[in-house]
Write an enzyme that holds these catalytic residues in place. Structure first.
Site, PDB file in Angstrom:
ATOM      1  N   HIS A 275       0.901  -1.284  -0.087  1.00  0.00           N
ATOM      2  CA  HIS A 275      -0.025   0.043   0.072  1.00  0.00           C
ATOM      3  C   HIS A 275       0.862   1.374   0.094  1.00  0.00           C
ATOM      4  O   HIS A 275       0.465   2.155  -0.619  1.00  0.00           O
ATOM      5  CB  HIS A 275      -0.776  -0.040   1.225  1.00  0.00           C
ATOM      6  CG  HIS A 275      -2.042  -0.908   1.299  1.00  0.00           C
ATOM      7  ND1 HIS A 275      -3.262  -1.141   1.956  1.00  0.00           N
ATOM      8  CD2 HIS A 275      -2.181  -2.146   0.300  1.00  0.00           C
ATOM      9  CE1 HIS A 275      -3.710  -2.257   1.786  1.00  0.00           C
ATOM     10  NE2 HIS A 275      -3.064  -2.942   0.862  1.00  0.00           N
TER      11      HIS A 275
ATOM     12  N   ASP B 259      -4.849  -7.789  -5.170  1.00  0.00           N
ATOM     13  CA  ASP B 259      -4.508  -6.507  -4.320  1.00  0.00           C
ATOM     14  C   ASP B 259      -3.664  -5.529  -4.913  1.00  0.00           C
ATOM     15  O   ASP B 259      -3.462  -5.244  -6.047  1.00  0.00           O
ATOM     16  CB  ASP B 259      -3.875  -7.342  -2.932  1.00  0.00           C
ATOM     17  CG  ASP B 259      -2.783  -8.197  -3.529  1.00  0.00           C
ATOM     18  OD1 ASP B 259      -1.780  -7.538  -4.361  1.00  0.00           O
ATOM     19  OD2 ASP B 259      -2.347  -9.006  -2.691  1.00  0.00           O
TER      20      ASP B 259
HETATM   21  C1  LHQ Z   1       9.168 -16.884  -8.574  1.00  0.00           C
HETATM   22  C2  LHQ Z   1       8.087 -15.990  -9.113  1.00  0.00           C
HETATM   23  C3  LHQ Z   1       7.517 -15.470  -7.721  1.00  0.00           C
HETATM   24  C4  LHQ Z   1       9.163 -16.503  -6.525  1.00  0.00           C
HETATM   25  C5  LHQ Z   1       8.689 -16.633 -10.802  1.00  0.00           C
HETATM   26  N1  LHQ Z   1       8.234 -15.676  -6.600  1.00  0.00           N
HETATM   27  N2  LHQ Z   1       9.881 -17.034  -7.800  1.00  0.00           N
HETATM   28  C6  LHQ Z   1       0.742 -10.207  -2.011  1.00  0.00           C
HETATM   29  C7  LHQ Z   1       0.708 -10.388  -0.666  1.00  0.00           C
HETATM   30  C8  LHQ Z   1       0.545 -11.587  -0.058  1.00  0.00           C
HETATM   31  C9  LHQ Z   1       0.248 -12.836  -0.728  1.00  0.00           C
HETATM   32  C10 LHQ Z   1       0.437 -13.100  -2.131  1.00  0.00           C
HETATM   33  O1  LHQ Z   1       0.525 -12.473  -3.155  1.00  0.00           O
HETATM   34  C11 LHQ Z   1       0.573 -10.821  -3.005  1.00  0.00           C
HETATM   35  C12 LHQ Z   1       0.258 -10.352  -4.221  1.00  0.00           C
HETATM   36  C13 LHQ Z   1       0.921 -10.998  -5.542  1.00  0.00           C
HETATM   37  O2  LHQ Z   1       1.648 -10.354  -6.054  1.00  0.00           O
HETATM   38  S1  LHQ Z   1       0.200 -12.636  -5.758  1.00  0.00           S
HETATM   39  C14 LHQ Z   1       0.981 -12.990  -7.401  1.00  0.00           C
HETATM   40  C15 LHQ Z   1       2.172 -13.459  -7.049  1.00  0.00           C
HETATM   41  N3  LHQ Z   1       3.027 -14.002  -8.359  1.00  0.00           N
HETATM   42  C16 LHQ Z   1       2.520 -14.925  -8.910  1.00  0.00           C
HETATM   43  O3  LHQ Z   1       1.895 -16.052  -8.684  1.00  0.00           O
HETATM   44  C17 LHQ Z   1       3.345 -15.214 -10.423  1.00  0.00           C
HETATM   45  C18 LHQ Z   1       4.106 -16.657 -10.547  1.00  0.00           C
HETATM   46  N4  LHQ Z   1       4.861 -16.650 -11.701  1.00  0.00           N
HETATM   47  C19 LHQ Z   1       4.248 -16.914 -12.796  1.00  0.00           C
HETATM   48  O4  LHQ Z   1       3.257 -17.319 -13.016  1.00  0.00           O
HETATM   49  C20 LHQ Z   1       5.358 -16.896 -14.031  1.00  0.00           C
HETATM   50  O5  LHQ Z   1       6.774 -17.086 -13.391  1.00  0.00           O
HETATM   51  C21 LHQ Z   1       5.319 -15.566 -14.723  1.00  0.00           C
HETATM   52  C22 LHQ Z   1       3.875 -15.601 -15.597  1.00  0.00           C
HETATM   53  C23 LHQ Z   1       5.623 -14.350 -13.792  1.00  0.00           C
HETATM   54  C24 LHQ Z   1       6.534 -15.519 -15.930  1.00  0.00           C
HETATM   55  O6  LHQ Z   1       6.560 -16.730 -16.407  1.00  0.00           O
HETATM   56  P1  LHQ Z   1       7.881 -17.302 -17.265  1.00  0.00           P
HETATM   57  O7  LHQ Z   1       8.528 -16.227 -17.855  1.00  0.00           O
HETATM   58  O8  LHQ Z   1       7.612 -18.504 -17.697  1.00  0.00           O
HETATM   59  O9  LHQ Z   1       8.858 -17.579 -16.237  1.00  0.00           O
HETATM   60  P2  LHQ Z   1       9.134 -18.890 -15.126  1.00  0.00           P
HETATM   61  O10 LHQ Z   1       7.915 -19.192 -14.562  1.00  0.00           O
HETATM   62  O11 LHQ Z   1      10.070 -20.177 -15.721  1.00  0.00           O
HETATM   63  O12 LHQ Z   1       9.903 -18.320 -13.884  1.00  0.00           O
HETATM   64  C25 LHQ Z   1      11.324 -18.276 -14.008  1.00  0.00           C
HETATM   65  C26 LHQ Z   1      11.837 -18.256 -12.429  1.00  0.00           C
HETATM   66  O13 LHQ Z   1      11.429 -17.284 -11.664  1.00  0.00           O
HETATM   67  C27 LHQ Z   1      11.425 -19.611 -11.827  1.00  0.00           C
HETATM   68  O14 LHQ Z   1      12.536 -19.939 -11.002  1.00  0.00           O
HETATM   69  P3  LHQ Z   1      13.601 -21.215 -11.532  1.00  0.00           P
HETATM   70  O15 LHQ Z   1      14.305 -21.301 -10.438  1.00  0.00           O
HETATM   71  O16 LHQ Z   1      12.780 -22.511 -11.830  1.00  0.00           O
HETATM   72  O17 LHQ Z   1      14.345 -20.914 -12.632  1.00  0.00           O
HETATM   73  C28 LHQ Z   1      10.526 -19.205 -10.957  1.00  0.00           C
HETATM   74  O18 LHQ Z   1      10.008 -19.941  -9.891  1.00  0.00           O
HETATM   75  C29 LHQ Z   1      10.711 -17.804 -10.438  1.00  0.00           C
HETATM   76  N5  LHQ Z   1       9.726 -17.028 -10.122  1.00  0.00           N
HETATM   77  N6  LHQ Z   1       7.695 -15.810 -10.340  1.00  0.00           N
HETATM   78  N7  LHQ Z   1       6.537 -14.622  -7.732  1.00  0.00           N
END
Ligand code: LHQ
Length: 260
Positions: free
Chosen positions: A87, A142
């Protein structure tokens, strides 16, 4: 002073870079703290007349660092985590009376979409994408994303985007008016830097006051907005840049704005 962001000021433009490229610049508690500090620095320094927010590497930011969030479990409620960090950052960008450009270099997901939408102008690389990722992990929106998206695309489209968590590419985001411009990745730096320089040469106080009026208008009726515009115009009228602009017009010369 900064571990999770980079902060640099050059030619009156402050650039804030989310800087955890190996984690797609996923957002941490420390990063929120540093962002708030950087915003205060931007507000304080009269030499800063435009701010650019971007990400290092291939992402803008993947939103909340989900690994960190698991570790925080039990230490604070999610609501408190949002109040203490997200925030402040979102409000900090909205309340900063200077133009903020979102230089969207790659994916902006979850709370980072909120950060992108909290900027005033968004220029995206055609490699950028926008993911309201909350629902993908079973959460509600959020970080202002519900508010910003509803304003930008209307309630039905906002619901569709938030309820499906669809990944929008930059062209679709442009079509929906979520962003201002899409450019080739090789042109992102120069496009943003030219825009920033145009803003830096402008009447910074007037631009900041314009932002205040728009912020206010978004949540108020016409009568309240008219009154607020009148109050703000009193302030704008007293600025050095207003006087300079009128003088330059009458003297048929280009204005030299000081930002004051
Ligand atoms: C990550 C993340 C990540 C850690 C990719 N964290 N490592 C507020 C407060 C309280 C609770 C929770 O939420 C919130 C607000 C929010 O922000 S909720 C939303 C949180 N974010 C997500 O759910 C997004 C998760 N990530 C994804 O869906 C994909 O990674 C995206 C679409 C962002 C990108 O996809 P790609 O370009 O295909 O990349 P990738 O999935 O292969 O990720 C690359 C690396 O980054 C991977 O790690 P690794 O060690 O396998 O290379 C992911 O684990 C890491 N990473 N997002 N949020």
């Amino acid at each position: 002073m900064y571990d999770h962001i980079l902060f640099d000021v050059a030619d009156s433009v402050a650039t804030i870079t989310l800087n955890r490229p190996d984690k797609l610049n996923a957002l941490t508690t420390e990063m929120s703290r540093e962002l708030v500090y950087a915003q205060k620095q931007c507000a304080r320094e009269s030499g800063v007349r435009c701010v650019v927010l971007t990400g290092a590497g291939r992402a803008f930011s993947a939103g909340q660092d989900l690994q960190e969030f698991q570790m925080l479990e039990g230490r604070a409620t999610v609501g408190d985590h949002l109040r203490r960090g997200y925030h402040r950052v979102v409000m900090g960008f909205r309340q900063l009376e200077k133009p903020v450009i979102g230089k969207i270099n790659g994916v902006a997901a979850g709370a980072a979409l909120g950060y992108a939408l909290a900027t005033d102008l968004r220029i995206a690389s055609d490699k950028a994408s926008f993911v309201p990722a909350f629902i993908r992990i079973g959460l509600a929106p959020d970080s202002g994303v519900s508010w910003f998206l509803q304003q930008l695309v209307g309630p039905a489209k906002a619901f569709e985007l938030l309820a499906t968590g669809v990944r929008l590419d930059a062209q679709e985001a442009l079509r929906l008016r979520i962003i201002n411009q899409v450019v080739a990745p090789k042109d992102l730096d120069s496009t943003v830097s030219e825009l920033a320089q145009r803003l830096v040469m402008g009447p910074t106080r007037g631009i900041g006051l314009t932002k205040s009026v728009l912020n206010k208008a978004a949540g108020h009726n016409l009568a309240d907005t008219l009154e607020y515009e009148a109050q703000i115009q009193d302030i704008a009228y007293s600025t050095t840049d207003h006087k300079e602009d009128v003088a330059a017009f009458l003297e048929k010369r280009p204005p030299q704005f000081s930002g004051q």
